[in-house]
Design a protein around this motif. Structure first.
Motif, PDB file in Angstrom:
ATOM      1  N   ARG A 582      85.819  91.020  31.940  1.00  0.00           N
ATOM      2  CA  ARG A 582      85.336  91.835  33.322  1.00  0.00           C
ATOM      3  C   ARG A 582      84.232  92.903  32.839  1.00  0.00           C
ATOM      4  N   ASP A 584      81.157  91.750  31.852  1.00  0.00           N
ATOM      5  CA  ASP A 584      80.426  90.876  32.927  1.00  0.00           C
ATOM      6  C   ASP A 584      79.314  91.700  33.941  1.00  0.00           C
ATOM      7  N   ASP A 587      79.974  91.090  37.316  1.00  0.00           N
ATOM      8  CA  ASP A 587      81.498  92.138  37.994  1.00  0.00           C
ATOM      9  C   ASP A 587      81.698  93.297  38.009  1.00  0.00           C
ATOM     10  N   TYR A 590      80.038  94.380  41.169  1.00  0.00           N
ATOM     11  CA  TYR A 590      81.007  94.560  42.394  1.00  0.00           C
ATOM     12  C   TYR A 590      82.375  95.910  41.817  1.00  0.00           C
ATOM     13  N   SER A 591      82.341  95.678  41.050  1.00  0.00           N
ATOM     14  CA  SER A 591      83.596  97.081  40.858  1.00  0.00           C
ATOM     15  C   SER A 591      82.578  98.408  41.247  1.00  0.00           C
ATOM     16  N   TYR A 625      86.506  89.566  45.979  1.00  0.00           N
ATOM     17  CA  TYR A 625      86.057  89.545  44.410  1.00  0.00           C
ATOM     18  C   TYR A 625      87.011  89.359  44.002  1.00  0.00           C
ATOM     19  N   ARG A 626      88.278  89.925  44.392  1.00  0.00           N
ATOM     20  CA  ARG A 626      89.381  89.018  42.749  1.00  0.00           C
ATOM     21  C   ARG A 626      89.665  87.484  43.350  1.00  0.00           C
ATOM     22  N   SER A 629      86.183  86.183  41.178  1.00  0.00           N
ATOM     23  CA  SER A 629      86.038  86.538  39.822  1.00  0.00           C
ATOM     24  C   SER A 629      87.367  85.084  39.537  1.00  0.00           C
ATOM     25  N   GLN A 632      85.866  82.657  37.689  1.00  0.00           N
ATOM     26  CA  GLN A 632      85.483  82.302  36.406  1.00  0.00           C
ATOM     27  C   GLN A 632      85.830  82.612  35.742  1.00  0.00           C
TER      28      GLN A 632
END
Length: 657
Positions: A582, A584, A587, A590-591, A625-626, A629, A632
């Motif tokens: 998380r 990264d 990430d 994106y968040s 996104y989820r 993720s 990964q």
């Protein structure tokens, strides 16, 4: 005997196959016989071939043997072939004889280890790979042996793999040397692309005929090969792996540091000397790297507490002397010191192993002391090895080889006074740090009691120590300076494969003065070590209470901070970029994007039609996104399965579309 040349690498490799396939079903006695016997036969054949080679003197003082074509594609057809000349003969004798003595020592030293068969399997593969490296008649076959010793170093350094520190040390050695190996592979590609062959002798002829001195191609090719040699021989800036290689068993340390691996880089440069002679900037870099390495490693050895790490930094320093000699064109002097170093460094490691085992795996020299009478065999052999390392005048092999390097650094056309000063200062450091160990470990008061149940070393340990001690004393008598008879048997023999150094200062008075300075460096450093560590030890303790000196000692002890530098400049940034969690960086992007979108959409009236469109898009982005993720996971098998499925799909579309 010359047609039996192929047996020298084959016998250790056959021993490896027997132990790898059936070692678990064999008794320890059978394992010892196979592991040691195969190397003993290889050494015996090497000795008989050497006698035949010198007596028969084949044309050109070289013998070539081809087994079969390895690869045949277009104009590229390297062979499984062997080439024996004066250089490879010296190397194969050193490798097989010293390796046999280390194997014999190991049969007793490792007798209680649960991985006894695995140990000898790895050791035999190591010896076989090194024999291939020094006997190969083409650079691709040499590269096979080169990578073989790299693999074996990983296996043997991490032999006790249940300790995570050993695994880390093994990975470090493997990864750091891969840097140089990659550069070397690029160098081989460059040579083949422009010269059309990798057969060593034709290649060196074409280099001389087609590339003028100082050409860009010659400089680039030599620089790439130098990078490979620097990695394998643990020279600046790729020296950090060798001190950590002490994680392996003591016989492994002796094998890596004395007879195999670290000498591979020296051999590579000597074997391709014609190329380096056409690249003066690279050859100067070889000398400068050697000079800096021998000094930095000498200071680091002076600050170590672990007896094996002292010897590890000593190896780095002595290889630096060999690089210094190669860099000034003293090719035979470098190989002469390689030979004598193999004798006394193997002796030092094996003697240290006796001490460590007697004290129940104690490595700290400050917890030893007073072992001179309790371990007489270890004491006398370690003393002889230390004297040879410190170049004690007249009676040790190290005196003749090291002083020959210092003289040729001064007198050769490529040498200069600054390089000589570096070598001379390194000689002072060498005598000081090794006799620091001698006085702390074997003299003074005992700081750790030798257990009563400790057994004196048996014949299988004592015989290799005595033989290596004898070679460490007498191995240099085949090359003596003018004031001791001017015997030049070694250089006269090796010069059939390597050109003599171009001497521009040949005054006997100069050589005598330099010899006296070298003798003064050796004797003076030993006397200083005696005063500071045996006669007046409180003086050193007082100095170490000074904060500045304590920090300098810590800095030297850490290897001049190279590990810290690489950790912060390379390893940590790489891990930060590769860390797929998380935290990264992708990430986080994106968040942040989704969070900002959601906060902006919340400002719009939720009953608005346009609001619903934006909300739907935001939810779609969040879903995607989820989903991305979730892929990964960090599980390599899932990545491999996805790649395989994609590849099958692409092939299917390409065939049936």
């Amino acid at each position: 005997m010359l047609p039996l040349l192929w047996l020298i690498p084959t016998l250790p490799l056959a021993g490896f196959l027997m132990l790898a396939l059936g070692g678990s079903h064999l008794s320890r006695r059978s394992v010892a016989v196979i592991g040691t016997g195969s190397v003993a036969l290889s050494a015996l054949i090497a000795i008989l071939i050497a006698i035949d080679f010198i007596a028969a003197r084949p044309p050109g003082l070289a013998f070539q043997q081809e087994a079969w074509v390895w690869i045949a594609t277009a104009d590229f057809s390297p062979k499984i072939g062997f080439y024996l000349d004066a250089l490879s003969l010296v190397m194969v004798l050193v490798v097989t004889v010293v390796s046999f003595l280390i194997h014999l020592y190991s049969t007793e030293f490792m007798i209680n280890d649960e991985g006894y068969a695995r140990f000898f399997a790895y050791m035999n593969l190591f010896v076989g790979s090194m024999c291939i490296l020094v006997l190969a008649d083409n650079l691709l076959f040499l590269y096979l042996g080169w990578e073989g010793v790299g693999l074996c170093s990983y296996l043997l350094i991490g032999f006790w793999y249940r300790d995570p520190d050993n695994g880390r040390a093994a990975r470090k050695a493997f990864i750091v040397t891969r840097i140089g190996d990659t550069a070397m592979a690029l160098g081989l590609s460059l040579l083949f692309t422009h010269l059309g062959t990798l057969d060593i002798q034709p290649l060196m002829q074409r280099v001389t005929q087609q590339w003028p001195e100082g050409s860009e191609l010659a400089i680039l090719a030599a620089a790439l090969l130098l990078a490979g040699a620097v990695g394998k021989s643990a020279q600046l800036p790729l020296q950090t792996w060798l001190p950590d290689a002490m994680a392996g068993p003591t016989p492994v340390s002796a094998l890596i540091h004395a007879a195999t691996m670290v000498t591979a880089g020296v051999y590579l440069i000597a074997r391709t000397h014609a190329l380096f002679s056409l690249a003066p900037p690279v050859q100067l870099a070889v000398a400068v790297i050697g000079a800096l390495t021998l000094l930095l490693a000498g200071f680091s050895a002076l600050a170590q507490k672990d007896i094996k790490r002292v010897l590890a930094y000593s190896t780095i320093s002595q290889i630096g002397y060999m690089f210094l000699a190669l860099g000034v064109g003293a090719w035979s002097a470098a190989i002469f010191h390689l030979m004598t170093h193999a004798f006394f460094k193997a002796l030092l490691f094996l003697s240290a192993g006796v001490v460590i085992r007697s004290l129940h795996e104690e490595h700290n020299i400050f917890r030893m002391g007073g072992l001179r009478k309790k371990l007489p065999v270890a004491f006398w052999t370690f003393l002889i090895g230390s004297a040879s390392l410190a170049a004690l005048p007249l009676v040790t092999a190290g005196f003749y080889s090291k002083d020959l390097i210092l003289w040729q650094v001064w007198s050769s056309a490529q040498g200069n006074s600054w390089l000589w000063v570096a070598g001379w200062a390194g000689a002072i450091l060498t005598g000081f740090y090794i006799f620091r160990v001698v006085f702390l470990v074997f003299f003074g008061e005992a700081r750790t009691a030798v257990p009563l149940e400790t057994k004196r070393p048996g014949l299988r340990i004592t015989i290799p120590l005595v033989v290596l001690a004898t070679l460490s004393l007498t191995g240099g008598w085949i090359e003596t300076p003018p004031f001791l008879g001017n015997l030049t048997l070694f250089s006269d023999f090796v010069q059939h494969a390597l050109p003599p150094a171009q001497v521009i200062h040949d005054g006997k008075n100069d050589q005598t003065i330099l010899e006296l300075l070298a003798i003064a460096a050796s004797l003076g450093s030993i006397a200083l070590a005696y005063l500071l560590f045996l006669r007046y030890p409180y003086f050193i303790h007082s100095l170490m209470l000074i904060p500045v000196l304590a920090r300098i000692r810590k800095f030297w002890g850490s290897g001049w901070g190279f590990d810290w530098l690489y950790d912060n400049l390379i390893i940590r940034p790489y891990l930060w970029l590769a860390y797929a969690d998380r935290h990264d960086v992708i990430d986080n992007i994106y968040s942040m994007a989704i969070s900002c979108t959601l906060r902006w959409l919340q400002k719009i009236d939720r009953h608005d039609v346009i609001d619903n469109i934006y909300s739907g898009l935001a939810e779609l982005c969040l879903f995607l996104y989820r989903a991305l993720s979730a892929t990964q996971s960090g599980q390599v098998r899932r990545y491999a399965a996805a790649i395989a499925a994609g590849s099958i799909g692409i092939i299917f579309m390409g065939v049936f579309a």
